[in-house]
Design an enzyme around this catalytic site. Structure first.
Site, PDB file in Angstrom:
ATOM      1  CG  ASP A  96      -0.166  -0.071   2.520  1.00 16.80           C
ATOM      2  OD1 ASP A  96       1.257   0.617   2.267  1.00 16.80           O
ATOM      3  OD2 ASP A  96      -0.843  -0.474   3.366  1.00 16.80           O
ATOM      4  CB  SER A  97       0.099   4.425  -1.028  1.00 18.95           C
ATOM      5  OG  SER A  97      -0.701   4.743  -0.133  1.00 18.95           O
ATOM      6  N   GLY A  98       1.062   3.555   2.386  1.00 23.75           N
ATOM      7  CA  GLY A  98       0.877   4.059   3.066  1.00 23.75           C
ATOM      8  C   GLY A  98       0.339   5.239   3.235  1.00 23.75           C
ATOM      9  N   GLY A  99      -0.224   5.771   2.698  1.00 28.29           N
ATOM     10  CA  GLY A  99      -1.105   6.535   3.266  1.00 28.29           C
ATOM     11  C   GLY A  99      -2.702   6.287   4.835  1.00 28.29           C
ATOM     12  CG  PHE A 100      -5.917   3.163   5.395  1.00 31.08           C
ATOM     13  CD1 PHE A 100      -7.055   3.291   5.214  1.00 31.08           C
ATOM     14  CD2 PHE A 100      -5.388   2.448   6.829  1.00 31.08           C
ATOM     15  CE1 PHE A 100      -8.120   3.256   6.288  1.00 31.08           C
ATOM     16  CE2 PHE A 100      -6.791   2.352   7.503  1.00 31.08           C
ATOM     17  CZ  PHE A 100      -8.081   2.560   7.082  1.00 31.08           C
ATOM     18  CG  ASP A 149      -5.403   6.604  -1.235  1.00 27.94           C
ATOM     19  OD1 ASP A 149      -4.166   6.636  -0.684  1.00 27.94           O
ATOM     20  OD2 ASP A 149      -6.658   6.284  -1.613  1.00 27.94           O
ATOM     21  CD  GLN A 192      -9.555   7.861  -1.542  1.00 34.49           C
ATOM     22  OE1 GLN A 192     -11.111   7.560  -0.509  1.00 34.49           O
ATOM     23  NE2 GLN A 192      -9.080   7.060  -1.022  1.00 34.49           N
ATOM     24  CG  ASP A 269      -6.069  -5.451   1.633  1.00 39.09           C
ATOM     25  OD1 ASP A 269      -7.092  -4.397   0.868  1.00 39.09           O
ATOM     26  OD2 ASP A 269      -6.145  -5.269   2.892  1.00 39.09           O
ATOM     27  CB  CYS A 307     -12.212 -26.311   7.023  1.00 37.22           C
ATOM     28  SG  CYS A 307     -11.068 -25.532   7.080  1.00 37.22           S
ATOM     29  CB  CYS A 309      -7.844 -25.155   6.997  1.00 37.30           C
ATOM     30  SG  CYS A 309      -8.249 -25.964   9.070  1.00 37.30           S
ATOM     31  CB  CYS A 312     -10.036 -27.879  10.308  1.00 38.41           C
ATOM     32  SG  CYS A 312     -10.944 -27.098  10.057  1.00 38.41           S
ATOM     33  CG  HIS A 339     -10.465 -22.602  10.276  1.00 40.55           C
ATOM     34  ND1 HIS A 339     -10.966 -23.703   9.477  1.00 40.55           N
ATOM     35  CD2 HIS A 339     -11.603 -21.290  10.554  1.00 40.55           C
ATOM     36  CE1 HIS A 339     -12.518 -23.512   9.892  1.00 40.55           C
ATOM     37  NE2 HIS A 339     -12.661 -22.100   9.869  1.00 40.55           N
TER      38      HIS A 339
HETATM   39 ZN    ZN Z   1     -10.598 -24.988   9.731  1.00 43.52          ZN
END
Ligand code: ZN
Length: 378
Positions: A96-100, A149, A192, A269, A307, A309, A312, A339
């Protein structure tokens, strides 16, 4: 459409109404969309090794420019061979840009030149500008880098939102000029405009005119809620180029992602799966459950019987996880994170298959009906 040998290329493989399935090629391999990128704030997905992240099916990681610039510093990362090598992730990475982060700081000063703030690590005065953000991101070396931004808060006065759009567009031009590695790093622009749909459309048209390899919708998931997030995404997505990846930043819960895919967004994300995992909240096909609840004290079932994963599949029971959380064992965060990230990645794979089969809307209805089944209050 970029040439077949271009380092960045987006192939739109199928559409189901507005939902899309695609393949985004990067110098570190492909990203199959719709895609969820786990967040590695400091260059690590919390409580998970790169192998564990990879095993969930995740193809691309997100890392935070602001945090990495403060510590250990982009110069050190570059010296040690760049971000991929430093964090031992050979797939695509987005920074990311660091802006947030700087816009979330309490004592910042926003000007047309950039944002001044106090360094959280050592308290010194710092400034992040479009040029500086791109310089850091060029040094880190992620495959996708984001424009610097102005992320306006919600709610905000119309004049503030308008000024944010004006700055975001002026800063985007400066980011494009400052970008020193366009052949190996794709710069995405950001739309934006708060919840003002006219302003959003105006901003989207200006960003699209810059002809960048990808476009993001930013300034969502800042407290506006599911309905407004949907309204903004539904309005902006159709204005974005069909032959470029579309990234909805910082969103969200499974139902948010499925809504956004339905509007034609491709990349996501969010810290939710890992942050929730560390507090004992895990996602199942029948909704979200809280493993710390006493009802799981004697529960012999895995988190989710359907699941696949590593947590699990290994047969760790809800009772064992409940115990690990109660005993504050590090393994609780590891297993729950594995998970939850797997849940998000599996959700994206299923959504993709549904789009490829031309039945996204039906699949989503079925998924959400089951997901609403056993949900607990958080
Ligand atoms: Zn799982």
């Amino acid at each position: 459409m970029p040439a077949a040998d271009a380092p960045f290329r987006f192939d739109l493989l199928a559409r189901s109404a507005e939902a899309r399935a695609g393949r985004f090629s990067t110098p570190h391999g492909p990203l199959h969309t719709p895609a969820f990128m786990p967040v590695g704030t400091h260059g690590a997905v919390k409580a998970m090794t790169p192998e564990q992240v990879r095993a969930t099916g995740a193809e691309m990681l997100l890392a935070n420019t602001y945090h990495l610039a403060l510590r250990p510093g982009e110069g050190l990362v570059a010296k040690l061979g760049g971000l991929h090598r430093f964090v031992r992730w050979d797939g695509p990475i987005l920074t990311d840009s660091g802006g947030f982060q700087v816009f979330s700081l309490p004592n910042k000063e926003i000007a047309d030149s950039g944002v001044r703030f106090r360094n959280e690590v050592d308290g010194s005065a710092m400034e992040l500008t479009p040029e500086r953000s791109i310089e850091i991101q060029n040094a880190l070396g992620a495959d996708v880098i984001m424009a610097f931004d102005e992320c306006t808060p919600y709610p905000a006065e119309p004049a503030v939102v308008r000024a944010g759009v004006r700055r975001t567009l002026a800063w985007l031009e400066r980011c494009v000029r400052a970008h020193a590695r366009p052949e190996s790093q794709a710069l995405f622009g950001i739309v934006q405009g708060g919840v003002d749909l006219e302003l959003r459309a105006e901003c989207a048209r200006a960003v699209v005119a810059m002809d960048l390899p990808g476009v993001a919708i930013g300034g969502v998931s800042v407290g506006e809620g599911h309905e407004l997030m949907c309204r903004v995404t539904e309005a902006v997505a159709p204005l974005l180029p069909a032959d470029r990846p579309r990234y909805l930043m910082g969103v969200g819960l499974p139902e948010d992602l499925l809504a956004a895919i339905g509007y034609g967004m491709d990349m996501f994300d969010c810290v939710i799966p890992t942050r929730y995992a560390r507090s004992g909240a895990v996602f199942t096909r029948r909704g979200r459950i809280r493993l710390t609840h006493r009802r799981y004290r004697r529960d012999a079932y895995p988190i989710d019987t359907s699941c696949g994963c590593a947590a699990c599949a290994a047969g760790f029971s809800r009772a064992y996880l409940h115990h690990l959380f109660a005993a504050n064992e590090v393994l609780s965060a590891i297993l729950a994170s594995i998970h939850n990230v797997h849940f998000y990645e599996a959700l994206m794979r299923e959504a993709r298959e549904a789009v490829l089969a031309g039945r996204f809307a039906q699949w989503r209805t079925g998924f959400l009906a089951e997901y609403a089944g056993e949900a607990e209050a958080p």
